[in-house]
Design a protein around this motif. Sequence first.
Motif, PDB file in Angstrom:
ATOM      1  N   VAL A 167       0.847  -1.207   0.000  1.00 10.48           N
ATOM      2  CA  VAL A 167       0.000   0.000   0.000  1.00 10.48           C
ATOM      3  C   VAL A 167       0.878   1.252   0.000  1.00 10.48           C
ATOM      4  N   LEU A 168       1.943   1.252   0.792  1.00 13.36           N
ATOM      5  CA  LEU A 168       2.868   2.383   0.789  1.00 13.36           C
ATOM      6  C   LEU A 168       3.488   2.583  -0.591  1.00 13.36           C
ATOM      7  N   GLY A 169       3.853   1.487  -1.245  1.00 10.27           N
ATOM      8  CA  GLY A 169       4.402   1.586  -2.597  1.00 10.27           C
ATOM      9  C   GLY A 169       3.400   2.186  -3.569  1.00 10.27           C
ATOM     10  N   ALA A 170       2.137   1.828  -3.413  1.00 13.35           N
ATOM     11  CA  ALA A 170       1.093   2.374  -4.290  1.00 13.35           C
ATOM     12  C   ALA A 170       0.902   3.872  -4.062  1.00 13.35           C
ATOM     13  N   VAL A 171       0.838   4.299  -2.806  1.00  9.59           N
ATOM     14  CA  VAL A 171       0.622   5.727  -2.551  1.00  9.59           C
ATOM     15  C   VAL A 171       1.877   6.541  -2.894  1.00  9.59           C
ATOM     16  N   THR A 172       3.040   5.946  -2.729  1.00  7.34           N
ATOM     17  CA  THR A 172       4.277   6.618  -3.133  1.00  7.34           C
ATOM     18  C   THR A 172       4.282   6.832  -4.643  1.00  7.34           C
ATOM     19  N   THR A 173       3.900   5.803  -5.377  1.00  5.04           N
ATOM     20  CA  THR A 173       3.813   5.920  -6.837  1.00  5.04           C
ATOM     21  C   THR A 173       2.840   7.023  -7.226  1.00  5.04           C
ATOM     22  N   GLY A 174       1.709   7.072  -6.542  1.00  8.75           N
ATOM     23  CA  GLY A 174       0.728   8.117  -6.828  1.00  8.75           C
ATOM     24  C   GLY A 174       1.280   9.509  -6.602  1.00  8.75           C
ATOM     25  N   ALA A 175       1.992   9.702  -5.499  1.00  9.94           N
ATOM     26  CA  ALA A 175       2.546  11.019  -5.198  1.00  9.94           C
ATOM     27  C   ALA A 175       3.619  11.420  -6.204  1.00  9.94           C
ATOM     28  N   LEU A 176       4.425  10.460  -6.648  1.00 10.54           N
ATOM     29  CA  LEU A 176       5.511  10.793  -7.566  1.00 10.54           C
ATOM     30  C   LEU A 176       5.050  10.904  -9.019  1.00 10.54           C
ATOM     31  N   ILE A 177       3.923  10.328  -9.353  1.00  9.81           N
ATOM     32  CA  ILE A 177       3.367  10.501 -10.697  1.00  9.81           C
ATOM     33  C   ILE A 177       2.432  11.708 -10.724  1.00  9.81           C
ATOM     34  N   GLY A 178       1.968  12.136  -9.555  1.00 10.20           N
ATOM     35  CA  GLY A 178       1.070  13.285  -9.440  1.00 10.20           C
ATOM     36  C   GLY A 178       1.539  14.534 -10.176  1.00 10.20           C
ATOM     37  N   PRO A 179       2.832  14.916 -10.079  1.00 13.78           N
ATOM     38  CA  PRO A 179       3.268  16.126 -10.792  1.00 13.78           C
ATOM     39  C   PRO A 179       3.060  16.055 -12.305  1.00 13.78           C
ATOM     40  N   VAL A 180       3.196  14.870 -12.880  1.00 17.24           N
ATOM     41  CA  VAL A 180       2.982  14.714 -14.320  1.00 17.24           C
ATOM     42  C   VAL A 180       1.514  14.956 -14.664  1.00 17.24           C
ATOM     43  N   SER A 181       0.633  14.362 -13.897  1.00 10.68           N
ATOM     44  CA  SER A 181      -0.801  14.561 -14.107  1.00 10.68           C
ATOM     45  C   SER A 181      -1.189  16.023 -13.885  1.00 10.68           C
ATOM     46  N   LEU A 182      -0.647  16.611 -12.837  1.00  7.97           N
ATOM     47  CA  LEU A 182      -0.916  18.016 -12.551  1.00  7.97           C
ATOM     48  C   LEU A 182      -0.530  18.892 -13.735  1.00  7.97           C
ATOM     49  N   ALA A 210       1.476  25.580 -10.341  1.00  4.76           N
ATOM     50  CA  ALA A 210       1.642  24.150 -10.635  1.00  4.76           C
ATOM     51  C   ALA A 210       2.999  23.662 -10.133  1.00  4.76           C
ATOM     52  N   VAL A 211       4.029  24.467 -10.305  1.00  3.13           N
ATOM     53  CA  VAL A 211       5.364  24.092  -9.823  1.00  3.13           C
ATOM     54  C   VAL A 211       5.357  23.946  -8.305  1.00  3.13           C
ATOM     55  N   ARG A 212       4.694  24.872  -7.600  1.00  2.47           N
ATOM     56  CA  ARG A 212       4.626  24.771  -6.131  1.00  2.47           C
ATOM     57  C   ARG A 212       3.924  23.478  -5.709  1.00  2.47           C
ATOM     58  N   TRP A 213       2.770  23.178  -6.330  1.00  2.00           N
ATOM     59  CA  TRP A 213       2.048  21.961  -5.968  1.00  2.00           C
ATOM     60  C   TRP A 213       2.813  20.705  -6.362  1.00  2.00           C
ATOM     61  N   ALA A 214       3.439  20.718  -7.523  1.00  2.00           N
ATOM     62  CA  ALA A 214       4.233  19.562  -7.963  1.00  2.00           C
ATOM     63  C   ALA A 214       5.419  19.347  -7.026  1.00  2.00           C
ATOM     64  N   LEU A 230       7.967  16.177  -2.718  1.00  2.00           N
ATOM     65  CA  LEU A 230       8.494  16.053  -1.359  1.00  2.00           C
ATOM     66  C   LEU A 230       7.705  15.012  -0.567  1.00  2.00           C
ATOM     67  N   LEU A 231       6.385  15.037  -0.698  1.00  2.00           N
ATOM     68  CA  LEU A 231       5.553  14.010  -0.063  1.00  2.00           C
ATOM     69  C   LEU A 231       5.946  12.623  -0.578  1.00  2.00           C
ATOM     70  N   GLY A 232       6.148  12.516  -1.884  1.00  4.05           N
ATOM     71  CA  GLY A 232       6.564  11.246  -2.475  1.00  4.05           C
ATOM     72  C   GLY A 232       7.885  10.762  -1.909  1.00  4.05           C
ATOM     73  N   LEU A 233       8.827  11.681  -1.663  1.00  3.99           N
ATOM     74  CA  LEU A 233      10.105  11.285  -1.081  1.00  3.99           C
ATOM     75  C   LEU A 233       9.949  10.793   0.350  1.00  3.99           C
ATOM     76  N   VAL A 234       9.092  11.447   1.112  1.00  3.61           N
ATOM     77  CA  VAL A 234       8.833  10.994   2.486  1.00  3.61           C
ATOM     78  C   VAL A 234       8.180   9.608   2.449  1.00  3.61           C
ATOM     79  N   LEU A 235       7.201   9.439   1.562  1.00  3.08           N
ATOM     80  CA  LEU A 235       6.548   8.136   1.431  1.00  3.08           C
ATOM     81  C   LEU A 235       7.531   7.071   0.936  1.00  3.08           C
ATOM     82  N   LEU A 236       8.439   7.464   0.049  1.00  3.84           N
ATOM     83  CA  LEU A 236       9.455   6.525  -0.418  1.00  3.84           C
ATOM     84  C   LEU A 236      10.355   6.092   0.731  1.00  3.84           C
ATOM     85  N   LEU A 237      10.692   7.020   1.607  1.00  2.00           N
ATOM     86  CA  LEU A 237      11.484   6.688   2.797  1.00  2.00           C
ATOM     87  C   LEU A 237      10.764   5.623   3.629  1.00  2.00           C
TER      88      LEU A 237
END
Length: 169
Positions: free
Chosen positions: A76-91, A104-108, A113-120
């Motif tokens: 589940v963590l891997g799935a949400v991490t993937t979502g956070a790191l692919i989010g900037p592309v969708s945005l 958009a740059v601020r939100w991306a 950063l959230l994706g990096l924390v989740l990746l950790l």
Amino acid sequence: MADTHAGTTGEPGRRRGRDETEEERADRMWTELIQEVRVAQMGVQILFGFLLTVVFTPKYDDLSDVNQTIYLVTVVLGAVTTGALIGPVSLHRLVSGRSVKPQAVRWASRLTLLGLVLLLVTMTSSLLLILRVATHDGFVPYLVAGVVLWYLLCWFVIPLWTRYRHTSR
């Protein structure tokens, strides 16, 4: 009176430092951000793909209930991490051409950063599971804690120290 600071042209919309408008800065920052996301995405996608296959191996049925729970949490963590790191592309795709690149740059950046924390957390959980399965020694939590400290040092402490130390006031 003309401003003599380097990078300041006195023109409205120009910033100190680099001689670029807010839009030019957003374009540059977007390019840099996407390069960073590509690196993180590659790692998380490989890890996530590996995690998805584990449940289909004969070894999975032999895992203890605790290890199966760690596995499920890790997936589940891997799935949400993937979502956070692919989010900037969708945005970017959904707001492209809407004249909101700086926002958009601020939100991306926040999603990254959230994706990096989740990746950790995902990497920590994966390491915990693998070491628990590979060995039953009592040093596993200490080894995992040491690796987490290393990640924190490399991913957050050194960058934040560099930012603090070398950012002009």
